[in-house]
Design a protein around this motif. Structure first.
Motif, PDB file in Angstrom:
ATOM      1  N   LYS A 300      42.176  25.651  68.075  1.00 48.10           N
ATOM      2  CA  LYS A 300      43.414  26.090  67.437  1.00 48.10           C
ATOM      3  C   LYS A 300      44.642  25.947  68.320  1.00 48.10           C
ATOM      4  O   LYS A 300      45.748  26.282  67.898  1.00 48.10           O
ATOM      5  CB  LYS A 300      43.284  27.552  66.999  1.00 48.10           C
ATOM      6  N   LYS A 303      47.046  23.839  66.727  1.00 51.05           N
ATOM      7  CA  LYS A 303      47.238  24.137  65.315  1.00 51.05           C
ATOM      8  C   LYS A 303      47.891  25.499  65.089  1.00 51.05           C
ATOM      9  O   LYS A 303      47.714  26.121  64.047  1.00 51.05           O
ATOM     10  CB  LYS A 303      45.895  24.075  64.576  1.00 51.05           C
ATOM     11  N   GLY A 304      48.607  25.959  66.082  1.00 49.18           N
ATOM     12  CA  GLY A 304      49.327  27.213  65.902  1.00 49.18           C
ATOM     13  C   GLY A 304      48.518  28.449  66.188  1.00 49.18           C
ATOM     14  O   GLY A 304      48.937  29.553  65.827  1.00 49.18           O
ATOM     15  N   GLY A 305      47.360  28.301  66.807  1.00 49.95           N
ATOM     16  CA  GLY A 305      46.534  29.452  67.116  1.00 49.95           C
ATOM     17  C   GLY A 305      47.128  30.306  68.221  1.00 49.95           C
ATOM     18  O   GLY A 305      48.088  29.907  68.896  1.00 49.95           O
ATOM     19  N   ASP A 465      51.891  30.394  62.927  1.00 51.21           N
ATOM     20  CA  ASP A 465      50.763  30.199  62.023  1.00 51.21           C
ATOM     21  C   ASP A 465      51.202  30.550  60.611  1.00 51.21           C
ATOM     22  O   ASP A 465      51.881  31.551  60.388  1.00 51.21           O
ATOM     23  CB  ASP A 465      49.578  31.067  62.440  1.00 51.21           C
TER      24      ASP A 465
END
Length: 790
Positions: A300, A303-305, A465
């Motif tokens: 993540k 991916k914005g984790g 997110d």
């Protein structure tokens, strides 16, 4: 007699321990059988002179068929005796075996000769062999217990100092094959191997006399080395490794902040006046990044984790390295096993040697992995462990027995550590140690750039997110914000599926750290939706000249009313999205309001547009501040040495005038300067005693006086004299396990002392009690350390 000797030898061979006394008897039977035969037949073979010994034969021997038959019988008997002697030789030690082999070889070398010569040679060798065997067996009898152990017949020692020995033996008999690690340590299914293991590896049974170990060997401690500040991060980057995006993120952060760390180290070195510092051997095991824990973070990262944990771990690694300690890094169980010396198997057995580290930094995932793979060594070495714990663990949840009895048991906690072995991201829980992280510092050129380029009507939303944009009610306050400001987002999205954000939001997608920094340096406002809680981003925004606007929670969020905190080992009440920013930074850099009140929200936006703020970074979140704090912990926090009993048994407070003196015009009491000094960190000079109000925690009581509650000083106020100093009249004084004690019950006029030091807690309150609180002062910008703590 030959048959009897054979039968007895067979019995000895079958029961080598029970029939040990028969060994010499067996040899004797064979030997004297030979004597009897030779004596009885002597008249047929020789003429005996008066005074000749019984084995002396004359040369005048007549050969014949009878003599050859007798010789054959004697040879057969000797062969049988030699076989029995060979069996006995195997039961002796290596040296004795070698001697018996030499005797056997000597007999084998006897060449065919005349009858008399052969009998004479055999008799002489038998005599020599008998003497040597007798010596061997005498030593064997003297070392009776050693032989017992070798053959597996061992009694379980009965020693009141080892009450679990018998039950552990029963367990080993039933379960020793359950883990290959037992065989690794030499367990073979015999009672003796069980006793050796339980006395020398797991310490449940007393040392065994027949092991010739009168005392546990003591290892000479390694010589102490001096820690030297280091600015070269090359070796650190090599250790971090590759193969995971999370590791790549951490390495990029380490490189980006390298110059700031070096600058902070120089300033701290000047402050310490080049004081001698001990170099520690430190293992850093990042449990949440191991494949065995699922490693949900690495996929993540792009991916914005959440990145807060990786930000903190990267900074911990760098701080330890820059301080000059010997650091090893583990992000897999294989690496953990290798560094610790974990034996092969399923983790039931202790480590193969002494712990090769002075300190181990890990997280809850890593702690669980150590429990599974270190066996009993975890209990022995857990004083060396420091647990990086974002939200904190209160003593009531940490104490396993107490938590189970009183409803504080959660999925985490219950490790029975000292409460300050848990290290948090923010200083929100004084029961724990504040580890923290760092935010990037600005130089003068960057500050001037920010002042010239701030866009007064530009806002950036805290939430990369897409799920963070789905909170209820966000449309109302975003619509109000859109009337005054241009709204920017950094929400991750894939090309084929754009995120669900309002059309008036300009979304940049997920930005690399440097590009995000540039966006924050232009923006006037950084606004939170209420989640995530207590991350590093608001401090980074404030450090880049933004005002942070966040929602107030009414009622405060906690494990009692909010799903996110449910199961976490704390009862802390979170009053806003970022309590540290609210309480330790505050206006004008941080504004906390009720987002559901549209008038209050509108007024706050207009206020923000009118005021200008400069970039601000609390000292404790600078590189120098984190190095200073971590240096103090490493050199002073020691949970492996037993604490000196306080108060000493022979101490008389009456003669010394009591340990506390009142401060002028205050309800606070200080530690008396004329008292005998006791070893403590923080030092006793920092101790300030006061009582809370009913229903107030010691955290709150100390804060009202501008102080910090210090759990490490609790043992010095857990005495009857503290109640007397505070003018509490006790009808009775009890000692029990209660995380609110020491405390005074006004309803019953009872005073309660704390029975278990693991339950000393700044947190917790009850309307029944006024708590006794150990407070201290703190260094400017560094709440973790008292003024005299460095």
């Amino acid at each position: 007699m030959t048959a009897a000797a054979g039968e007895l030898s067979t019995m000895v061979r079958r029961c080598p321990v029970t029939f040990k006394p028969f060994r010499i008897f067996v040899v004797g039977v064979g030997f004297f059988s030979l004597c009897f035969l030779m004596t009885s037949l002597g008249g047929q073979f020789s003429t005996k002179r008066p005074g000749d010994p019984p084995f002396t034969t004359r040369a005048e021997v007549l050969g014949g068929q009878d003599s050859r038959g007798v010789l054959r019988k004697i040879s057969d008997m000797l062969e049988m005796i030699m076989k029995r002697m060979d069996t006995l030789s195997k039961l002796s030690n290596t040296t004795d075996t070698r001697r018996l082999d030499e005797l056997s070889s000597a007999l084998d070398r006897i060449q065919p000769m005349g009858l008399v010569e052969r009998i004479q040679a055999i008799a002489q060798n038998m005599s020599d062999m008998t003497m040597r065997v007798e010596q061997i067996l005498q030593r064997s009898m003297a070392n009776n217990r050693v032989r017992d152990g070798a053959f597996g017949f061992c009694e379980i020692p009965k020693d009141p100092r080892y009450p679990d020995c018998s039950s552990k033996m029963d367990w080993m008999r039933a379960r020793w094959t359950s883990d290959p690690c037992y065989a690794f340590y030499g367990v073979d299914g015999s009672d003796c191997s069980f006793l050796v293991y339980l006395s020398e590896v797991e310490w449940f049974c007393p040392p065994l006399v027949w092991r010739n170990q009168t005392a546990t060997p003591t290892l000479k401690p390694l010589p102490k080395k001096q820690a030297v500040f280091q600015s070269d991060i090359g070796t650190l980057l090599e250790q971090v490794g590759t193969g995971k995006e999370s590791l790549s993120f951490m390495k990029r952060r380490i490189r980006r902040l390298a110059a700031q760390w070096a600058s902070g180290a120089r300033r701290l070195q000047d402050k310490l006046h080049s004081r001698w510092r001990e170099q520690k051997r430190i293992l850093v095991h990042v449990g949440f990044l191991t494949e065995e824990s699922g490693d949900v973070f690495s996929p993540k990262v792009l991916k914005g984790g959440p990145l807060g944990e990786m930000v903190q771990w990267a900074d911990i690694l760098t701080a330890l390295h820059v301080l000059g300690h010997e650091v090893k890094i583990s992000v897999s169980l294989k690496e953990l096993h290798g560094f610790l010396g974990v034996p092969p198997g399923r983790g039931s057995c202790p480590l193969t040697g002494p712990l090769p580290f002075d300190l181990i930094y890990t997280d809850y995932h890593g702690l669980q992995q150590m429990k599974q793979h270190m066996g009993l060594s975890l209990r022995k070495h857990k004083c060396h462990i420091r647990v990086i714990d974002t939200f904190g663990t209160e003593p009531a949840y940490n104490h396993e027995e107490y938590a189970t009895r009183h409803g504080y048991r959660t999925n985490w906690g219950y490790w029975n550590l000292h409460s300050q072995q848990y290290m948090t991201m923010f200083p929100h829980t004084p029961d724990n140690s504040f580890m923290g992280f760092v935010a990037e510092e600005l130089n003068e050129t960057e500050r001037l750039f920010i002042q010239r380029n701030k866009v007064n009507n530009m806002a950036v939303v805290y939430g990369k997110d897409a799920s963070m944009w789905k909170l209820q009610g966000k449309e109302n306050f975003l619509a109000i914000l859109n009337l005054y400001m241009e709204i920017h987002g950094t929400v991750y999205y894939e090309t084929q599926r754009p995120p669900e954000v309002p059309a008036f939001v300009k979304n940049h997608g997920l930005l690399p750290q440097q590009e995000l920094q540039q966006l924050l340096r232009k923006a006037k406002l950084f606004i939170g939706f209420g989640f995530p809680y207590e991350g590093p981003a608001p401090l980074e925004a404030i450090a880049n000249g933004c005002i942070f606007l966040q929602p107030k929670f009414n009622p405060p969020h906690s494990s009692l009313n909010h799903e996110f905190f449910r199961g976490k080992p704390t009862s802390r009440k979170v009053s806003s999205q970022h309590p540290y920013a609210e309480q330790h930074v505050g206006r004008p850099h941080v504004i906390t309001i009720d987002f559901n009140n549209t008038e209050e929200f509108d007024a706050a936006i207009r206020e923000i547009m009118r005021i200008d703020v400069e970039p601000f970074l609390p000292y404790e979140y600078t590189c120098e501040g984190m190095l200073e704090r971590l240096h103090a912990y490493i050199q002073n926090q020691d949970y492996c040495s037993p604490e000196v009993l306080f108060p000493p048994v022979n101490m008389s407070w009456a003669l010394l005038g009591g340990p506390f003196i009142p401060l002028a015009n205050s309800r606070i009491f200080a530690w008396s300067s004329n008292m005998s000094s006791f070893s403590s960190w923080p030092p006793l000079s920092a101790l300030l005693l006061l009582s809370s109000l009913q229903g107030q925690s010691c955290v709150e009581a100390c804060q009202t006086e501008g102080l910090i509650c210090e759990p490490a000083l609790y043992r010095f106020i857990n005495i009857k004299e503290a109640f007397s100093a505070l003018d509490f009249r006790c009808d009775g004084v009890e000692s029990e396990m209660n995380h609110l004690f020491p405390a005074f019950s006004a309803e019953h006029a009872e005073c309660g002392l704390q029975h278990d030091p693991l339950l000393f807690s700044c947190a917790g309150s009850s309307p029944k009690y006024q708590r006794l609180c150990p407070c201290r002062d703190y260094r400017k910008g560094q709440v973790a350390l008292c003024k005299d703590c460095l």
